[in-house]
Design a protein around this motif. Structure first.
Motif, PDB file in Angstrom:
ATOM      1  N   TRP A   2     129.075  17.235  37.580  1.00 24.20           N
ATOM      2  CA  TRP A   2     129.136  18.634  37.130  1.00 24.20           C
ATOM      3  C   TRP A   2     127.821  19.352  37.433  1.00 24.20           C
ATOM      4  O   TRP A   2     127.825  20.500  37.884  1.00 24.20           O
ATOM      5  CB  TRP A   2     129.446  18.706  35.638  1.00 24.20           C
ATOM      6  CG  TRP A   2     129.472  20.109  35.136  1.00 24.20           C
ATOM      7  CD1 TRP A   2     128.454  20.788  34.504  1.00 24.20           C
ATOM      8  CD2 TRP A   2     130.542  21.049  35.248  1.00 24.20           C
ATOM      9  NE1 TRP A   2     128.836  22.058  34.215  1.00 24.20           N
ATOM     10  CE2 TRP A   2     130.116  22.248  34.667  1.00 24.20           C
ATOM     11  CE3 TRP A   2     131.821  20.969  35.791  1.00 24.20           C
ATOM     12  CZ2 TRP A   2     130.937  23.375  34.606  1.00 24.20           C
ATOM     13  CZ3 TRP A   2     132.628  22.088  35.727  1.00 24.20           C
ATOM     14  CH2 TRP A   2     132.180  23.269  35.142  1.00 24.20           C
ATOM     15  N   ASN A   3     126.697  18.681  37.189  1.00 26.22           N
ATOM     16  CA  ASN A   3     125.396  19.309  37.441  1.00 26.22           C
ATOM     17  C   ASN A   3     125.188  19.591  38.922  1.00 26.22           C
ATOM     18  O   ASN A   3     124.534  20.570  39.285  1.00 26.22           O
ATOM     19  CB  ASN A   3     124.269  18.435  36.886  1.00 26.22           C
ATOM     20  CG  ASN A   3     124.226  18.456  35.380  1.00 26.22           C
ATOM     21  OD1 ASN A   3     124.721  19.381  34.728  1.00 26.22           O
ATOM     22  ND2 ASN A   3     123.657  17.419  34.789  1.00 26.22           N
ATOM     23  N   GLN A   4     125.744  18.750  39.787  1.00 29.50           N
ATOM     24  CA  GLN A   4     125.639  18.984  41.226  1.00 29.50           C
ATOM     25  C   GLN A   4     126.608  20.062  41.708  1.00 29.50           C
ATOM     26  O   GLN A   4     126.297  20.797  42.639  1.00 29.50           O
ATOM     27  CB  GLN A   4     125.903  17.700  42.000  1.00 29.50           C
ATOM     28  CG  GLN A   4     124.783  16.702  41.932  1.00 29.50           C
ATOM     29  CD  GLN A   4     125.033  15.533  42.861  1.00 29.50           C
ATOM     30  OE1 GLN A   4     126.159  15.081  43.035  1.00 29.50           O
ATOM     31  NE2 GLN A   4     123.962  15.039  43.475  1.00 29.50           N
ATOM     32  N   LEU A   5     127.787  20.120  41.078  1.00 30.98           N
ATOM     33  CA  LEU A   5     128.837  21.050  41.514  1.00 30.98           C
ATOM     34  C   LEU A   5     129.437  21.769  40.308  1.00 30.98           C
ATOM     35  O   LEU A   5     130.605  21.571  39.965  1.00 30.98           O
ATOM     36  CB  LEU A   5     129.937  20.284  42.259  1.00 30.98           C
ATOM     37  CG  LEU A   5     129.506  19.570  43.526  1.00 30.98           C
ATOM     38  CD1 LEU A   5     130.532  18.536  43.932  1.00 30.98           C
ATOM     39  CD2 LEU A   5     129.265  20.574  44.640  1.00 30.98           C
ATOM     40  N   PRO A   6     128.654  22.634  39.644  1.00 30.84           N
ATOM     41  CA  PRO A   6     129.201  23.315  38.467  1.00 30.84           C
ATOM     42  C   PRO A   6     130.435  24.148  38.826  1.00 30.84           C
ATOM     43  O   PRO A   6     130.487  24.770  39.882  1.00 30.84           O
ATOM     44  CB  PRO A   6     128.053  24.199  37.985  1.00 30.84           C
ATOM     45  CG  PRO A   6     127.010  24.156  39.027  1.00 30.84           C
ATOM     46  CD  PRO A   6     127.314  23.047  39.969  1.00 30.84           C
ATOM     47  N   GLY A   7     131.426  24.088  37.960  1.00 30.02           N
ATOM     48  CA  GLY A   7     132.646  24.844  38.200  1.00 30.02           C
ATOM     49  C   GLY A   7     133.705  24.111  38.992  1.00 30.02           C
ATOM     50  O   GLY A   7     134.820  24.603  39.134  1.00 30.02           O
ATOM     51  N   VAL A  27     140.265  18.465  44.297  1.00 29.65           N
ATOM     52  CA  VAL A  27     139.175  19.108  43.572  1.00 29.65           C
ATOM     53  C   VAL A  27     138.831  20.408  44.290  1.00 29.65           C
ATOM     54  O   VAL A  27     138.722  20.450  45.521  1.00 29.65           O
ATOM     55  CB  VAL A  27     137.933  18.185  43.436  1.00 29.65           C
ATOM     56  CG1 VAL A  27     137.358  17.791  44.777  1.00 29.65           C
ATOM     57  CG2 VAL A  27     136.874  18.834  42.549  1.00 29.65           C
ATOM     58  N   ALA A  28     138.720  21.476  43.517  1.00 27.57           N
ATOM     59  CA  ALA A  28     138.325  22.779  44.061  1.00 27.57           C
ATOM     60  C   ALA A  28     136.801  22.838  44.085  1.00 27.57           C
ATOM     61  O   ALA A  28     136.153  22.685  43.049  1.00 27.57           O
ATOM     62  CB  ALA A  28     138.891  23.903  43.203  1.00 27.57           C
ATOM     63  N   LEU A  29     136.256  23.041  45.270  1.00 26.74           N
ATOM     64  CA  LEU A  29     134.811  23.121  45.481  1.00 26.74           C
ATOM     65  C   LEU A  29     134.471  24.451  46.132  1.00 26.74           C
ATOM     66  O   LEU A  29     135.346  25.074  46.754  1.00 26.74           O
ATOM     67  CB  LEU A  29     134.340  21.975  46.384  1.00 26.74           C
ATOM     68  CG  LEU A  29     134.611  20.562  45.883  1.00 26.74           C
ATOM     69  CD1 LEU A  29     134.323  19.540  46.975  1.00 26.74           C
ATOM     70  CD2 LEU A  29     133.766  20.289  44.650  1.00 26.74           C
ATOM     71  N   PRO A  30     133.213  24.894  46.046  1.00 26.00           N
ATOM     72  CA  PRO A  30     132.846  26.169  46.687  1.00 26.00           C
ATOM     73  C   PRO A  30     133.167  26.215  48.177  1.00 26.00           C
ATOM     74  O   PRO A  30     133.564  27.246  48.699  1.00 26.00           O
ATOM     75  CB  PRO A  30     131.337  26.264  46.443  1.00 26.00           C
ATOM     76  CG  PRO A  30     131.095  25.433  45.234  1.00 26.00           C
ATOM     77  CD  PRO A  30     132.101  24.319  45.300  1.00 26.00           C
ATOM     78  N   SER A  34     132.381  19.961  30.710  1.00 25.89           N
ATOM     79  CA  SER A  34     131.057  20.333  31.226  1.00 25.89           C
ATOM     80  C   SER A  34     129.909  19.846  30.350  1.00 25.89           C
ATOM     81  O   SER A  34     128.774  20.246  30.564  1.00 25.89           O
ATOM     82  CB  SER A  34     130.971  21.851  31.401  1.00 25.89           C
ATOM     83  OG  SER A  34     131.169  22.499  30.154  1.00 25.89           O
ATOM     84  N   SER A  35     130.198  18.973  29.380  1.00 23.88           N
ATOM     85  CA  SER A  35     129.117  18.451  28.540  1.00 23.88           C
ATOM     86  C   SER A  35     129.285  16.950  28.355  1.00 23.88           C
ATOM     87  O   SER A  35     130.402  16.425  28.405  1.00 23.88           O
ATOM     88  CB  SER A  35     129.115  19.138  27.164  1.00 23.88           C
ATOM     89  OG  SER A  35     130.198  18.674  26.375  1.00 23.88           O
TER      90      SER A  35
END
Length: 115
Positions: free
Chosen positions: A60-65, A87-90, A19-20
């Motif tokens: 990551w910034n578009q889809l955090p987590g 990929v796991a997405l909301p 995440s960085s």
């Protein structure tokens, strides 16, 4: 040094889960050749460790987590191969396929992603 194609792809996919920018650069530097290129349906050409790290951070910034996993182990021959990922997405999981080429040090030299 990475000992195998399987480890190279595991390192690559695991790095997408950081995440960085610093973590992306460090992770990709282990499995990504300096001159490597990346393309996908939304990007014509990304080049080098800095380029792939910037793309991962933007993602990551578009889809955090979001979380990537290998769905099917890589199959390969003559310094090229493919593997399937998820990929796991909301909104739910999404699957894709990556075609890759690699050098004798088990570093990716070219990756084309389909999703």
């Amino acid at each position: 040094m990475i000992p195998s194609v399987e480890t190279m792809i595991e390192q690559y996919v695991d790095t997408w889960n950081a995440s960085s920018l610093e973590a992306y650069k460090a992770g990709f530097a282990a499995c990504w050749a300096p001159e490597a290129t990346y393309t996908d349906p939304g990007h014509a050409l990304i080049q080098g460790v800095d380029g792939i790290a910037d793309l991962a951070l933007h993602s990551w910034n578009q889809l955090p987590g979001r979380k990537f996993n290998i769905l099917k182990r890589p199959v390969f021959h003559h310094n090229s191969g493919k593997y399937y990922w998820t990929v796991a997405l909301p909104e739910g999981p999404r699957q894709g396929l990556d075609y890759f080429e690699f050098n004798d040090q088990f570093q990716i030299t070219r990756l084309v992603s389909f999703f």
